[in-house]
Design a protein around this motif. Structure first.
Motif, mmCIF file in Angstrom:
data_model
loop_
_atom_site.group_PDB
_atom_site.id
_atom_site.type_symbol
_atom_site.label_atom_id
_atom_site.label_comp_id
_atom_site.label_asym_id
_atom_site.label_seq_id
_atom_site.Cartn_x
_atom_site.Cartn_y
_atom_site.Cartn_z
ATOM 1 N N SER A 61 0.823 -1.211 0.000
ATOM 2 C CA SER A 61 0.000 0.000 0.000
ATOM 3 C C SER A 61 0.860 1.266 0.000
ATOM 4 C CB SER A 61 -0.948 0.001 1.200
ATOM 5 O OG SER A 61 -0.206 -0.030 2.398
ATOM 6 N N ASN A 62 2.133 1.139 0.385
ATOM 7 C CA ASN A 62 3.036 2.292 0.439
ATOM 8 C C ASN A 62 3.776 2.559 -0.857
ATOM 9 O OD1 ASN A 62 2.427 2.743 3.152
ATOM 10 N ND2 ASN A 62 3.900 1.191 3.776
ATOM 11 N N GLY A 63 3.935 1.544 -1.708
ATOM 12 C CA GLY A 63 4.673 1.716 -2.945
ATOM 13 C C GLY A 63 5.316 0.419 -3.381
ATOM 14 N N ILE A 64 6.400 0.526 -4.122
ATOM 15 C CA ILE A 64 7.160 -0.641 -4.557
ATOM 16 C C ILE A 64 8.385 -0.754 -3.665
ATOM 17 C CG2 ILE A 64 8.481 -1.683 -6.434
ATOM 18 C CD1 ILE A 64 6.631 -0.339 -8.406
ATOM 19 N N SER A 65 8.548 -1.918 -3.053
ATOM 20 C CA SER A 65 9.668 -2.165 -2.145
ATOM 21 C C SER A 65 10.694 -3.068 -2.803
ATOM 22 C CB SER A 65 9.170 -2.820 -0.856
ATOM 23 O OG SER A 65 8.261 -1.982 -0.196
ATOM 24 N N PHE A 66 11.956 -2.785 -2.544
ATOM 25 C CA PHE A 66 13.061 -3.594 -3.035
ATOM 26 C C PHE A 66 13.798 -4.164 -1.829
ATOM 27 C CE2 PHE A 66 12.093 -0.825 -6.495
ATOM 28 C CZ PHE A 66 12.317 -1.595 -7.628
ATOM 29 N N CYS A 75 27.460 -5.283 3.677
ATOM 30 C CA CYS A 75 28.023 -6.379 4.464
ATOM 31 C C CYS A 75 26.942 -7.106 5.260
ATOM 32 C CB CYS A 75 29.118 -5.859 5.388
ATOM 33 S SG CYS A 75 28.511 -4.820 6.725
ATOM 34 N N TYR A 76 27.285 -8.287 5.715
ATOM 35 C CA TYR A 76 26.356 -9.132 6.461
ATOM 36 C C TYR A 76 25.821 -8.426 7.710
ATOM 37 C CZ TYR A 76 24.488 -13.219 8.845
ATOM 38 O OH TYR A 76 23.662 -14.099 9.471
ATOM 39 N N ALA A 77 26.684 -7.662 8.375
ATOM 40 C CA ALA A 77 26.275 -6.965 9.598
ATOM 41 C C ALA A 77 25.166 -5.955 9.334
ATOM 42 C CB ALA A 77 27.473 -6.274 10.226
ATOM 43 N N ARG A 78 25.079 -5.446 8.122
ATOM 44 C CA ARG A 78 24.023 -4.491 7.743
ATOM 45 C C ARG A 78 22.685 -5.204 7.600
ATOM 46 N NH1 ARG A 78 20.776 -1.102 5.721
ATOM 47 N NH2 ARG A 78 21.243 0.837 4.726
ATOM 48 N N GLY A 79 22.751 -6.527 7.385
ATOM 49 C CA GLY A 79 21.527 -7.313 7.253
ATOM 50 C C GLY A 79 20.879 -7.121 5.895
ATOM 51 N N PHE A 80 19.610 -7.447 5.825
ATOM 52 C CA PHE A 80 18.859 -7.250 4.591
ATOM 53 C C PHE A 80 18.683 -5.752 4.363
ATOM 54 C CE2 PHE A 80 17.645 -11.496 5.826
ATOM 55 C CZ PHE A 80 17.654 -12.175 4.611
ATOM 56 N N VAL A 81 18.960 -5.323 3.173
ATOM 57 C CA VAL A 81 18.771 -3.922 2.815
ATOM 58 C C VAL A 81 17.441 -3.819 2.092
ATOM 59 C CG1 VAL A 81 19.666 -1.978 1.487
ATOM 60 C CG2 VAL A 81 21.255 -3.528 2.643
ATOM 61 N N GLU A 82 16.570 -2.970 2.605
ATOM 62 C CA GLU A 82 15.248 -2.795 2.024
ATOM 63 C C GLU A 82 14.900 -1.312 1.963
ATOM 64 O OE1 GLU A 82 13.056 -6.831 3.572
ATOM 65 O OE2 GLU A 82 12.989 -5.079 4.881
ATOM 66 N N PHE A 83 14.152 -0.968 0.945
ATOM 67 C CA PHE A 83 13.622 0.392 0.859
ATOM 68 C C PHE A 83 12.345 0.350 0.034
ATOM 69 C CE2 PHE A 83 16.601 -0.002 -2.660
ATOM 70 C CZ PHE A 83 15.867 0.466 -3.739
ATOM 71 N N THR A 84 11.513 1.360 0.238
ATOM 72 C CA THR A 84 10.250 1.469 -0.492
ATOM 73 C C THR A 84 10.234 2.781 -1.257
ATOM 74 O OG1 THR A 84 9.079 0.153 1.150
ATOM 75 C CG2 THR A 84 7.731 1.560 -0.267
ATOM 76 N N ILE A 85 9.847 2.689 -2.510
ATOM 77 C CA ILE A 85 9.664 3.879 -3.330
ATOM 78 C C ILE A 85 8.173 4.191 -3.296
ATOM 79 C CG2 ILE A 85 9.873 4.878 -5.623
ATOM 80 C CD1 ILE A 85 12.202 2.915 -6.094
ATOM 81 N N PRO A 86 7.800 5.344 -2.746
ATOM 82 C CA PRO A 86 6.376 5.665 -2.582
ATOM 83 C C PRO A 86 5.655 5.811 -3.914
ATOM 84 C CG PRO A 86 7.756 7.534 -1.945
ATOM 85 C CD PRO A 86 8.679 6.419 -2.280
ATOM 86 N N GLU A 88 3.766 8.027 -5.080
ATOM 87 C CA GLU A 88 3.826 9.324 -5.771
ATOM 88 C C GLU A 88 5.051 9.422 -6.686
ATOM 89 O OE1 GLU A 88 5.240 10.167 -1.491
ATOM 90 O OE2 GLU A 88 3.410 9.333 -2.326
ATOM 91 N N LYS A 89 6.110 8.664 -6.379
ATOM 92 C CA LYS A 89 7.299 8.648 -7.246
ATOM 93 C C LYS A 89 7.135 7.649 -8.401
ATOM 94 C CE LYS A 89 9.823 11.367 -4.641
ATOM 95 N NZ LYS A 89 10.298 12.654 -5.044
ATOM 96 N N VAL A 90 6.338 6.616 -8.169
ATOM 97 C CA VAL A 90 6.143 5.566 -9.175
ATOM 98 C C VAL A 90 5.014 5.921 -10.146
ATOM 99 C CG1 VAL A 90 5.594 3.119 -9.510
ATOM 100 C CG2 VAL A 90 6.942 3.824 -7.519
ATOM 101 N N ARG A 91 4.005 6.618 -9.646
ATOM 102 C CA ARG A 91 2.776 6.905 -10.415
ATOM 103 C C ARG A 91 3.016 7.390 -11.849
ATOM 104 N NH1 ARG A 91 0.337 9.807 -6.802
ATOM 105 N NH2 ARG A 91 -0.874 8.080 -6.004
ATOM 106 N N PRO A 92 3.904 8.344 -12.095
ATOM 107 C CA PRO A 92 4.072 8.833 -13.472
ATOM 108 C C PRO A 92 4.579 7.769 -14.449
ATOM 109 C CG PRO A 92 5.189 10.286 -11.910
ATOM 110 C CD PRO A 92 4.723 9.088 -11.150
ATOM 111 N N LEU A 100 -0.477 -2.694 -12.300
ATOM 112 C CA LEU A 100 -0.257 -1.727 -11.222
ATOM 113 C C LEU A 100 -1.228 -0.556 -11.251
ATOM 114 C CD1 LEU A 100 3.614 -1.324 -10.879
ATOM 115 C CD2 LEU A 100 2.042 -2.496 -9.355
ATOM 116 N N ALA A 101 -1.834 -0.301 -12.381
ATOM 117 C CA ALA A 101 -2.709 0.865 -12.536
ATOM 118 C C ALA A 101 -3.797 0.954 -11.459
ATOM 119 C CB ALA A 101 -3.328 0.892 -13.931
ATOM 120 N N PRO A 102 -4.474 -0.131 -11.061
ATOM 121 C CA PRO A 102 -5.501 -0.004 -10.032
ATOM 122 C C PRO A 102 -4.975 0.442 -8.654
ATOM 123 C CG PRO A 102 -5.755 -2.068 -11.214
ATOM 124 C CD PRO A 102 -4.456 -1.463 -11.654
ATOM 125 N N PHE A 103 -3.674 0.265 -8.408
ATOM 126 C CA PHE A 103 -3.096 0.643 -7.114
ATOM 127 C C PHE A 103 -2.944 2.153 -6.947
ATOM 128 C CE2 PHE A 103 -1.741 -3.750 -7.305
ATOM 129 C CZ PHE A 103 -1.937 -4.167 -6.001
#
Length: 105
Positions: A61-66, A75-86, A88-92, A100-103
């Protein structure tokens, strides 16, 4: 689900999306790590000051997450790296005839 066909960002988004999504991903990673917007990704704990969009993405519901596995971009100590692109940035970039259009009405 109806066809079993794999959904890819290339199929769901208009050509040219990569540059904007990379910039949004970079900003999200820096913000999540408490770094300044002008800092390098190395200062945010990544191996390089370079980001590539991978195929490990999901829609919420927040956007596309990677998501990146340990050692993939940090590095391993950083763990899983995740971020979400909201959205409003993906819409255009969303193709109106794809799943994805219905979202993002």
């Amino acid at each position: 689900l109806a066809t079993g066909e794999e959904l890819t960002l290339k199929r769901l988004l208009k050509p040219g999306y990569v540059k904007d999504l990379l910039a949004a991903g970079r900003a999200a990673l820096l913000a999540d790590s408490g770094a300044k917007p002008t800092d390098s990704l190395v200062e945010a704990g990544l191996f390089e000051d370079k980001l590539e969009l991978n195929d490990n993405w999901s829609v919420s519901s927040n956007g596309i997450s990677f998501s990146y596995d340990p050692y993939e971009i940090a590095c391993y100590a950083r763990g899983f790296v995740e971020f979400t692109i909201p959205w409003e940035k993906v819409r255009p970039w969303i193709r109106p005839d794809q799943q994805l259009a219905p979202f993002v009405k």
